[in-house]
Design a protein around this motif. Structure first.
Motif, PDB file in Angstrom:
ATOM      1  N   VAL A  82       0.631  -1.202   0.112  1.00 45.86           N
ATOM      2  CA  VAL A  82       0.056   0.068   0.071  1.00 45.86           C
ATOM      3  C   VAL A  82       0.968   1.124  -0.129  1.00 45.86           C
ATOM      4  N   LEU A  83       0.803   2.102  -0.617  1.00 47.83           N
ATOM      5  CA  LEU A  83       1.030   3.712  -0.811  1.00 47.83           C
ATOM      6  C   LEU A  83       0.483   4.574  -0.307  1.00 47.83           C
ATOM      7  N   THR A  84       0.508   5.473   0.766  1.00 43.81           N
ATOM      8  CA  THR A  84      -0.481   6.103   1.399  1.00 43.81           C
ATOM      9  C   THR A  84       0.221   7.152   1.937  1.00 43.81           C
ATOM     10  N   ALA A  85      -0.362   8.525   1.751  1.00 45.60           N
ATOM     11  CA  ALA A  85       0.075   9.594   2.066  1.00 45.60           C
ATOM     12  C   ALA A  85      -0.606   9.920   3.816  1.00 45.60           C
ATOM     13  N   ARG A  86      -1.302   8.709   4.285  1.00 45.65           N
ATOM     14  CA  ARG A  86      -1.708   9.090   5.539  1.00 45.65           C
ATOM     15  C   ARG A  86      -0.809   8.456   6.621  1.00 45.65           C
ATOM     16  N   GLY A  87      -0.527   9.146   7.489  1.00 49.08           N
ATOM     17  CA  GLY A  87       0.694   8.512   8.369  1.00 49.08           C
ATOM     18  C   GLY A  87      -0.098   8.039   9.886  1.00 49.08           C
ATOM     19  N   TYR A 103       2.863  -1.729   3.685  1.00 46.24           N
ATOM     20  CA  TYR A 103       2.947  -0.269   3.570  1.00 46.24           C
ATOM     21  C   TYR A 103       3.948   0.506   3.518  1.00 46.24           C
ATOM     22  N   VAL A 104       4.050   1.656   2.790  1.00 51.24           N
ATOM     23  CA  VAL A 104       5.013   2.725   2.573  1.00 51.24           C
ATOM     24  C   VAL A 104       4.082   4.188   2.647  1.00 51.24           C
ATOM     25  N   THR A 105       4.686   5.282   3.468  1.00 48.83           N
ATOM     26  CA  THR A 105       4.077   6.330   3.285  1.00 48.83           C
ATOM     27  C   THR A 105       4.771   7.663   2.584  1.00 48.83           C
TER      28      THR A 105
END
Length: 231
Positions: A82-87, A103-105
């Motif tokens: 998962v690639l997400t800008a949410r931390g 996941y990575v942010t």
């Protein structure tokens, strides 16, 4: 005979990020397909097999969590990063609970992203050491990814099944996060900076609380990691 290059599906709606991911993974020799939204991703996943999916959470139409849930509901265990800008931890946990493997942010480093992808590709189709085992009245079925007991049943993700199997094979032994990253996630370097082990354990413990005695299955070893304490 040369093995075919691993097939990766990149699901990202932002053109600049999508282009960068394509260039990065193409330079590493991977075979790529691209989807710009959730509907396109589901269509590709329904008609083709992939070795890894890079999935943005914030997508138009069907979001990343919806893509994950529908993919897992079909029985597709393709590894998903998962690639997400949410931390926020709650958002990360929601992704893992929907079936993500890691996941990575954003913004993420190139070396870190490639390390995570390679780890999941090495563990793409893992086979458990034992198809099933019992803990008291509970039956853990690693093939079906379920735990059943008189009066109840819960479902596991593929990664949760691997964690249980790895810990159970080492009863009473403290297992470090680094060991889990290399042996369960497949990373070459167990020192890669990620909280994915702790978040997965948190999720798994939350599920185990549903069954009698489940709180005692996974213990914490202060300063080291985790341990199989079930009897």
């Amino acid at each position: 005979m040369t093995e075919p290059a691993p097939r990766i599906l990149i699901v990202e709606d932002e053109p600049a990020i999508r282009h960068g991911l394509v260039e990065l993974f193409r330079s590493q020799g991977y075979a790529l397909e691209v989807a710009e939204d959730g509907h396109a991703a589901l269509a590709r996943l329904a008609c083709a097999q992939f070795d890894l999916v890079l999935l943005d959470i914030m997508l138009p139409g069907v979001d990343g969590l919806g893509v994950l849930r529908q993919t897992r509901a079909r029985g597709d265990l393709v590894p998903v990063l998962v690639l997400t800008a949410r931390g926020a931890e709650a958002d990360i946990v929601a992704g893992l609970d929907a079936g993500a493997d890691d996941y990575v942010t954003k913004p993420f480093g190139i070396r870190e992203l490639l390390a995570r992808a390679r780890g999941l590709l090495r563990r793409a189709r893992p086979a458990p050491a034992s198809p099933s085992f019992r803990v008291g009245d509970a039956l853990v079925d690693l093939a079906r990814l379920t735990i059943t007991w008189p009066g109840g049943q819960l479902e596991l993700t593929a990664r949760e099944g691997l964690i249980l199997d790895f810990l159970r094979a080492r009863p009473g032994v403290g297992v470090t996060r680094e060991e889990l990253l290399t042996q369960v996630w497949g990373y070459h370097d167990g020192t890669v900076r990620t909280r994915t082990v702790d978040v997965h354990i948190l999720q798994l413990r939350g599920k185990l609380r549903q069954l009698p005695g489940g709180d005692d299955w996974i213990g914490t070893v202060r300063g080291r990691g985790y341990r199989w304490d079930a009897r």
